[in-house]
Write a protein that holds these residues in place. Sequence first.
Motif, PDB file in Angstrom:
ATOM      1  N   TYR A 277       0.830  -1.211   0.000  1.00 24.04           N
ATOM      2  CA  TYR A 277       0.000   0.000   0.000  1.00 24.04           C
ATOM      3  C   TYR A 277       0.865   1.262   0.000  1.00 24.04           C
TER       4      TYR A 277
ATOM      5  N   GLU B 202       1.999   1.784  -3.461  1.00 25.33           N
ATOM      6  CA  GLU B 202       0.908   2.298  -4.298  1.00 25.33           C
ATOM      7  C   GLU B 202       0.655   3.779  -4.027  1.00 25.33           C
ATOM      8  N   ARG B 203       0.717   4.161  -2.739  1.00 25.32           N
ATOM      9  CA  ARG B 203       0.521   5.570  -2.413  1.00 25.32           C
ATOM     10  C   ARG B 203       1.645   6.430  -2.984  1.00 25.32           C
ATOM     11  N   ARG B 204       2.886   5.937  -2.902  1.00 21.99           N
ATOM     12  CA  ARG B 204       4.006   6.693  -3.489  1.00 21.99           C
ATOM     13  C   ARG B 204       3.845   6.822  -4.990  1.00 21.99           C
ATOM     14  N   PHE B 205       3.460   5.719  -5.619  1.00 23.25           N
ATOM     15  CA  PHE B 205       3.282   5.753  -7.072  1.00 23.25           C
ATOM     16  C   PHE B 205       2.177   6.742  -7.461  1.00 23.25           C
ATOM     17  N   ARG B 206       1.074   6.719  -6.693  1.00 16.34           N
ATOM     18  CA  ARG B 206      -0.021   7.657  -6.955  1.00 16.34           C
ATOM     19  C   ARG B 206       0.443   9.103  -6.737  1.00 16.34           C
ATOM     20  N   PHE B 207       1.250   9.307  -5.683  1.00 13.03           N
ATOM     21  CA  PHE B 207       1.765  10.647  -5.412  1.00 13.03           C
ATOM     22  C   PHE B 207       2.672  11.130  -6.545  1.00 13.03           C
TER      23      PHE B 207
ATOM     24  N   GLY C 103       2.553  10.232  -9.653  1.00 14.12           N
ATOM     25  CA  GLY C 103       1.718  10.553 -10.813  1.00 14.12           C
ATOM     26  C   GLY C 103       1.028  11.896 -10.676  1.00 14.12           C
ATOM     27  N   ILE C 104       0.456  12.133  -9.482  1.00 14.83           N
ATOM     28  CA  ILE C 104      -0.213  13.417  -9.250  1.00 14.83           C
ATOM     29  C   ILE C 104       0.793  14.560  -9.304  1.00 14.83           C
TER      30      ILE C 104
END
Length: 425
Positions: free
Chosen positions: A19, A22-27, A29-30
Motif C-alpha cells: 500500500y 501504491e501511495r508513493r506511485f499515486r503521489f 503521478g499526481i
Amino acid sequence: MTDPGSQAELVRHSLRRRYRKERRFRFYGIAAIAVALFSLVILFTDIISKGYTGFIKTTVTLEVHLDGELMYLNDASDPDQIAMADFQAPIIKALQGYFPDAVSRADKRELSRMTGSYASNQVRDLLKENPGLLGSTRTIEFPAHDTVSVYVKHAGDPGYSIRLSEQQQRWTDELVRKGVIDNGFNDVFFSNGDSREPSNAGILGALVGSLLTMGITLVIAFPVGVAAAVYLEEFAPRNGFTDFIEVNINNLAAVPSVIFGLLGLAVFIGVFGMPRSVPVLGGLVLALMTLPTIIISSRAAIKSVPPSIREAAEGIGASKMQVVLHHVLPLAMPGMLTGSIIGMAQALGETAPLLLVGMVAFIVEIPDGFFSSATVLPVQIFIWAGSAEQGFVELASAGIMVLLAFLITMNAFAIWLRKRLERRW
C-alpha cells in the motif's frame, strides 16, 4: 510448524508495504501532472501577458490642414509634384497646434517621431486618390510611432525600456489626456502583411501563406499516406522487404524535421530548380514530413477493424478490393482522419524545414497563388521575435496566441471527430 500469528503478521506487513508503494506511485503521478499543469500555466501566462497588447493599437487622431504651400504641392494630380512633396509637414503643423512652443528644428524632429513612419504615406495616398482635397482640413487617424505605443501601453513595466525623451513623454501624456492619442482594437494585425514598422505589421500574409502551404500538404500527404497504409496492411506480402519498409516508416516518424528541410533543399531546389519561398515548395516538404505520421495512424485504424467484418464480406462473395473499399476503409476512415488532422497540426507549427527552403524572406504582399512568394505563421513569429523594435515583441506573442488557437482548434476537432464517428465493437 509455522505460527499462524506470525504468518498473519507477515501478510499484514507485506500488504502495508504494498500500500505504501501504491501511495508513493499515486503521489508521483499526481506530482507529475501538477508540474505539467504548472508549467503550462506559466507558459500561457507569459505568452498572454506579453501578447494581449498586440491586439491593441495606439493611434494619433489629428485635424490636418492639407496646405499645398506647406507641402510644396500645387497640383495633387501631378505625379512629379507628388513625388517631391513634403507630406510630413502638415502632420507636424497639426501637432504644433497642441504645442505652440515647439518651433525649433529639434522640436519639429521630435514631433515627427510621434507618428509612425508611414504617416506621411497616408497623406500622400489620400491626396493621390482625391486631388481635390488639397487645401482642405481632414481628420486623419495615424498609427502612433512604436516608441510612443510602447510608452502608452507599457509605462512602468520593467520588461520594456522607454525610448522617448522626457519632452516627448510630456507631449504624449498631454495628448493622451486630450484624447488625441488613444488605444483601440488592432484591426491592422489581421488585415496587413509584414512591415518594417510594428504599427503597420500584420499576420494576414502569413495566414494566407500557411493556408496555401497546408492545402498542398493535405492534397499530397493524405491520399498517399492512406494508400500506402492500405497496401501495407491489406495487400503487401509478409516478407523481409515489407518489414524493412515498415521499420523505415517508423524511423522516419522520429527523424528531426530539419532533415526534411535539408531534403527539400537538396531535391526540390537543387535538382528540380523550384523557386524558394513559395507555398508549393513548403507544402511538398511538409507533406514528406507528415507522411509517416499519417501512414502509422492509418495502419492503426485499419488494424482496429475486426476480422469478422472482412470474413463476413468475403463470405458473401466480395473480392479483396471490395472488402477493403466497401467495408474496411469506411470503418477505418474516422481514425485515419484523426491521425491526419493531428499530423497537419504538427506541420502547421513547423519552422525549421521551411527556414531551409527560403520561407524566411521578408514578404509584404499578400500571396495570391501557390507560386507567389509567401511565408507562414511560425516563420513570421520567428522573424518578429528576432527584430530589434520592442513593438515586435508583443506582435510575436500575439502571433503565438493565434497559432496556438489554430492548433488547439485542430486538435479539438480531431477529438470531436473521433468521438463522433468511432464505432465500438
